[in-house]
Write a protein that holds these residues in place. Sequence first.
Motif, PDB file in Angstrom:
ATOM      1  N   UNK A 114      45.867  44.990  32.943  1.00  0.00           N
ATOM      2  CA  UNK A 114      44.542  45.131  33.543  1.00  0.00           C
ATOM      3  C   UNK A 114      43.681  43.903  33.260  1.00  0.00           C
ATOM      4  N   UNK A 115      44.328  42.783  33.008  1.00  0.00           N
ATOM      5  CA  UNK A 115      43.607  41.570  32.610  1.00  0.00           C
ATOM      6  C   UNK A 115      42.573  41.115  33.636  1.00  0.00           C
ATOM      7  N   UNK A 116      42.749  41.476  34.890  1.00  0.00           N
ATOM      8  CA  UNK A 116      41.783  41.099  35.925  1.00  0.00           C
ATOM      9  C   UNK A 116      40.858  42.249  36.313  1.00  0.00           C
ATOM     10  N   UNK A 117      40.808  43.288  35.503  1.00  0.00           N
ATOM     11  CA  UNK A 117      40.039  44.489  35.852  1.00  0.00           C
ATOM     12  C   UNK A 117      38.946  44.830  34.844  1.00  0.00           C
ATOM     13  N   UNK A 118      38.417  43.828  34.153  1.00  0.00           N
ATOM     14  CA  UNK A 118      37.380  44.103  33.156  1.00  0.00           C
ATOM     15  C   UNK A 118      36.184  44.820  33.778  1.00  0.00           C
ATOM     16  N   UNK A 119      35.739  44.348  34.925  1.00  0.00           N
ATOM     17  CA  UNK A 119      34.544  44.931  35.561  1.00  0.00           C
ATOM     18  C   UNK A 119      34.797  46.385  35.938  1.00  0.00           C
ATOM     19  N   UNK A 120      35.957  46.683  36.506  1.00  0.00           N
ATOM     20  CA  UNK A 120      36.283  48.060  36.900  1.00  0.00           C
ATOM     21  C   UNK A 120      36.290  48.990  35.689  1.00  0.00           C
ATOM     22  N   UNK A 121      36.852  48.523  34.604  1.00  0.00           N
ATOM     23  CA  UNK A 121      36.932  49.355  33.398  1.00  0.00           C
ATOM     24  C   UNK A 121      35.556  49.466  32.747  1.00  0.00           C
TER      25      UNK A 121
END
Length: 177
Positions: free
Chosen positions: A96-103
């Motif tokens: 999920x390295x590119x999903x910080x904002x979603x998390x």
Amino acid sequence: MAIEITTALKELTGELNDKSFNASNYLGSIGSEEVVNAMIALLDDPNPETRFMASRTLGLVENNSAALSWLFEAFKKKENSEILGDLIMALEGFDVSDNYVDIFKLYLFGSFKVSRIAEDLLDHKEFNITPRVLKKVQKHWLHYSNNVKQDEAFSLQKIEVEERLNDLKGFIDDSQG
């Protein structure tokens, strides 16, 4: 082997039992494109337990990147609101390295369980942090803080989030300097 996959898939539908978890483990270890596609399809099953098992299985698959966007779409569906915490636990098995904002959004806007799981992911997963990510996170925090009751719980959360934002700013400053 196709017969074994078909048999295992049947164990994931309906009421959960020990066989369901064994089948999930088995399918996760196979991790073929066929398994991933079957789990993606099961994310829309009418039975919430089946949707949970599909997400769990996807989290066990080694090459599961094709399913990540489908899983995030499942998080947004109203019929998954009661099991959202269970669904997002599957993210532990994803890159999920590119999903910080979603998390981060799950952390802010989710129920207590969802928020705690998202916080754990934010604290323990590796992320690609850029100035754009920081800007988006700050935007969501501003939106949240302007639209939530300003009580003692918010005050505590504000301290946590501001510390998190300062850490992100420091990381970006260090990487640019």
